[in-house]
Design a protein around this motif. Sequence first.
Motif, mmCIF file in Angstrom:
data_model
loop_
_atom_site.group_PDB
_atom_site.id
_atom_site.type_symbol
_atom_site.label_atom_id
_atom_site.label_comp_id
_atom_site.label_asym_id
_atom_site.label_seq_id
_atom_site.Cartn_x
_atom_site.Cartn_y
_atom_site.Cartn_z
ATOM 1 N N ALA A 1 -4.827 3.442 -1.924
ATOM 2 C CA ALA A 1 -3.806 4.748 -2.817
ATOM 3 C C ALA A 1 -4.719 5.554 -3.511
ATOM 4 O O ALA A 1 -6.041 5.329 -3.984
ATOM 5 N N VAL B 1 -9.807 0.419 -9.767
ATOM 6 C CA VAL B 1 -8.829 1.517 -10.194
ATOM 7 C C VAL B 1 -9.575 2.344 -10.789
ATOM 8 O O VAL B 1 -10.302 2.267 -11.865
ATOM 9 N N ASP C 1 0.777 -1.208 -0.030
ATOM 10 C CA ASP C 1 0.074 0.117 0.185
ATOM 11 C C ASP C 1 0.975 1.274 -0.054
ATOM 12 O O ASP C 1 0.412 2.346 -0.738
ATOM 13 N N VAL D 1 -7.329 3.783 -5.831
ATOM 14 C CA VAL D 1 -7.023 2.510 -6.045
ATOM 15 C C VAL D 1 -7.854 1.685 -4.935
ATOM 16 O O VAL D 1 -7.455 2.014 -3.627
ATOM 17 N N VAL E 1 1.322 6.727 -6.943
ATOM 18 C CA VAL E 1 0.282 7.678 -7.381
ATOM 19 C C VAL E 1 0.821 9.215 -7.162
ATOM 20 O O VAL E 1 0.424 9.945 -7.862
ATOM 21 N N MET F 1 2.358 1.620 -3.481
ATOM 22 C CA MET F 1 1.185 2.326 -4.357
ATOM 23 C C MET F 1 0.911 3.598 -4.295
ATOM 24 O O MET F 1 0.816 4.420 -5.101
ATOM 25 N N GLN F 2 0.981 4.103 -3.001
ATOM 26 C CA GLN F 2 0.567 5.675 -2.775
ATOM 27 C C GLN F 2 1.976 6.429 -3.250
ATOM 28 O O GLN F 2 1.677 7.446 -3.920
ATOM 29 N N LEU G 1 1.798 0.238 -9.721
ATOM 30 C CA LEU G 1 0.825 -0.386 -8.962
ATOM 31 C C LEU G 1 0.758 -1.889 -8.829
ATOM 32 O O LEU G 1 0.496 -2.600 -7.914
#
Length: 487
Positions: free
Chosen positions: A61, A458, A26, A51, A33, A29-30, A483
């Motif tokens: 995210a 997403v 996570d 997401v 982004v 992922m953030q 991602l």
Amino acid sequence: MRLLCAAVLCLLLASFPVCAEGVTSDVAMQAAVDRFASHPSLRHGSVSVCVMRLGEGDVVAGHAIDEACITASTMKTVTSATALELLGRDFTFGTQAVAIGHIDHHGTLKGDLVVRGGGDPTLGSRYFAGRGAIIDSIVASLHSHGIGRIDGRVVIDNSAIPYPPVGNCWMHDDLGYDYGAGCFGLCFADNVLQVTAGRSGSEVTDFSVTPPSMQMVIKNRIQLYDNKEDMEVSHVEAVPDYDTPALTLWGGALRSDKPLEMTFANPAPYHTFEDSLLRALHRAEIKVRNHKKEPGRDKAVPDTLLLLDFRSPALPEVLSSLLYRSDNMYTEMTLRAIAALDGKPATIKNGVARVHELWTAKGVDCTPLFMRDGSGLSRNNKASARFLCHLLRSVEADSAALGCDFAQLLPVGGVSGTLQSLLGKTPLKGRVALKSGSMSDVQCFAGYYPAENPEYAVAVLVNNFVCPRSELLSNIEKLFVELFAAE
């Protein structure tokens, strides 16, 4: 001390979620982004990214997840998911052929042949070859009922879809193009016309249309030029007149011995259908007197005989086609079908109201949804990335009850539909199901990872980017890879 440090390290590691194969943590992922949203090309833009983990519904995210952005064709996911929920997988559009009058012993229909449109977008469609052949079916039905002559008229009942045929928020410049085709009770041949014309000297002449239509008027305002530098408008556009019906063609083209070949929205597909049906009846030697008496006026209570109840392919097949091709007209006709539930008029307003009612009842916050049509052609359509993910999560959770997996109706990155050129050279080829949406200054995607047995929803909505679209698409590809493609 070493034991204490080891314990602290274990606690820190435990605070991060365990990753499924092919998915980053996570936190990572953030970070992906954040890198995407902070790109210099987006500094003047509006960006909403979300997401969402499907199981728990938590956002893992995101960036400006509640900001309403122009959706373009990702709005088609909203209309299509709503149709699957409300109309059901077994829904079909219907078109009826009815004999009003009676059939005498000579095989003459003493009355009218009425074709009642039911808003079926697939009639005569090139995308359902052989499946929308309603004209052949009508002729066959007349033969099976022993009808060799119609002592009356051929009447096209186009009343199932109220006027106007296009959304009041659509841009005028879009209406003449094939992607701006309108909605009618009786649709035919995808509601588009192929227009061909000769170029002779300084004039454009000898216009013809396919499918042929004796009632279509072509008004010529096209100018021919020797070179592009002299053109004020370097292409031909069309202005539809839905009442005449007519197309006014204007703009510029180069002088040439080759004919002009153009595709435009058909302002009156029901007239085209009528002409095609009359030609087919003539070929089949079924004579039509075509007098002007009103149907049934010569009898107090005319007999009515249902000759044919013609059905479209089932809803999932229609939805898959419109999502793969991003077909505006098919989507708008689907919204009209949603609106017509419970006998209400098949208007955009009623369709949008049903959309809000459904998803609000399912616990989806619809306040960031600004829906002005079903297809996303209007630039007034807006939604947030979180809204789209919530909706996608909800319809995917209903897959078993619906008997249809919505994710399987979407194009797949690098493989099919409008996504053939996205992610095709990345590890995610064939692994992400998405609906794309684009118009000037807008690029959006919404869908699922993985394409089979999804675990995440997403949505990426970008408005007002200041770089070539190809560069933005490359950055979006990189975002998806960061991602979901970790090993």
